[in-house]
Design a protein around this motif. Structure first.
Motif, PDB file in Angstrom:
ATOM      1  N   UNK A  10       0.847  -1.186   0.000  1.00 37.71           N
ATOM      2  CA  UNK A  10       0.000   0.000   0.000  1.00 37.71           C
ATOM      3  C   UNK A  10       0.888   1.243   0.000  1.00 37.71           C
ATOM      4  N   UNK A  11       0.576   2.194  -0.876  1.00 35.12           N
ATOM      5  CA  UNK A  11       1.349   3.436  -0.957  1.00 35.12           C
ATOM      6  C   UNK A  11       0.408   4.620  -0.759  1.00 35.12           C
ATOM      7  N   UNK A  12       0.681   5.430   0.285  1.00 33.00           N
ATOM      8  CA  UNK A  12      -0.125   6.621   0.526  1.00 33.00           C
ATOM      9  C   UNK A  12       0.272   7.710  -0.467  1.00 33.00           C
ATOM     10  N   UNK A  13      -0.733   8.311  -1.093  1.00 30.87           N
ATOM     11  CA  UNK A  13      -0.514   9.362  -2.085  1.00 30.87           C
ATOM     12  C   UNK A  13      -0.791  10.743  -1.489  1.00 30.87           C
ATOM     13  N   UNK A  14      -1.835  10.823  -0.657  1.00 34.81           N
ATOM     14  CA  UNK A  14      -2.265  12.101  -0.103  1.00 34.81           C
ATOM     15  C   UNK A  14      -2.929  11.846   1.241  1.00 34.81           C
ATOM     16  N   UNK A  22      -4.731   6.433  -1.560  1.00 35.20           N
ATOM     17  CA  UNK A  22      -3.664   5.445  -1.576  1.00 35.20           C
ATOM     18  C   UNK A  22      -3.831   4.533  -2.779  1.00 35.20           C
ATOM     19  N   UNK A  23      -2.748   3.850  -3.121  1.00 36.50           N
ATOM     20  CA  UNK A  23      -2.779   2.835  -4.164  1.00 36.50           C
ATOM     21  C   UNK A  23      -2.335   1.530  -3.523  1.00 36.50           C
ATOM     22  N   UNK A  35      -3.785  -3.350  -9.261  1.00 39.65           N
ATOM     23  CA  UNK A  35      -3.686  -2.170  -8.419  1.00 39.65           C
ATOM     24  C   UNK A  35      -5.078  -1.585  -8.189  1.00 39.65           C
ATOM     25  N   UNK A  36      -5.297  -1.049  -6.995  1.00 36.02           N
ATOM     26  CA  UNK A  36      -6.557  -0.409  -6.637  1.00 36.02           C
ATOM     27  C   UNK A  36      -6.257   0.993  -6.122  1.00 36.02           C
TER      28      UNK A  36
END
Length: 175
Positions: A10-14, A22-23, A35-36
């Protein structure tokens, strides 16, 4: 077939005040990956105020769709706040009425394909008048309509806001 997607990464974007983006990389039921893009959103409440034979709505501009729409009073549940408390606060802020009764009408997910946002729906029919304490960045008009007019508009598909259409469907099914 199992309908579950295991999160691999999981990668936080904002990270914002109302929502986080997140993605997630997920393992699919068939073993593949995808990917979601997900929105983690604060919980909301929506309240159907019924006063006698009339329903009270708010009309306001919604930037995301660039339109003015008619909808039920609604708002966000603050950290540590119970949805019923949020419903009472939102009604008082938006229409100047404090509900003496709140009837739970269920929950709804506006768009579960990409967000975990949940809106708890209530109906109120008894009120005391309290001065409005409207948010500084909120510009709304209060609109009251006879229930029969609201029902006719609902049956013609004139309410496109998800929480409003959902709560009206539940309300009319109880009649």
């Amino acid at each position: 077939m199992k309908f579950f997607e295991k999160t691999i990464a999981s990668k936080e974007i904002y990270n914002g005040r109302i929502l986080n983006l997140k993605v997630d990389e997920v393992e699919l039921p068939d073993g593949g990956t995808s990917f979601r893009e997900l929105v983690d959103h604060k919980q909301g409440v929506g309240i159907l105020p019924v006063r006698g034979n009339r329903i009270i709505f708010v009309r306001q501009f919604r930037k995301a769709i660039e339109k003015v729409i008619l909808e039920i009073p609604a708002g966000l549940v603050e950290a540590g706040e119970d949805p019923k408390e949020a419903a009472v606060r939102e009604l008082q802020e938006e229409i100047g009425l404090k509900p003496l009764d709140l009837h739970f009408l269920g929950e709804m997910w506006p768009s579960p394909g990409f967000t975990n946002e949940v809106t708890t729906l209530f109906m109120a029919s008894q009120f005391v008048i309290e001065p409005r304490k409207q948010d500084d960045d909120e510009f709304i008009e209060i609109v009251e309509m006879p229930i029969r007019t609201v029902r006719a508009l609902y049956l013609k598909g004139k309410f496109s806001d998800a929480k409003t259409a959902c709560v009206l469907g539940r309300f009319f099914s109880l009649m």
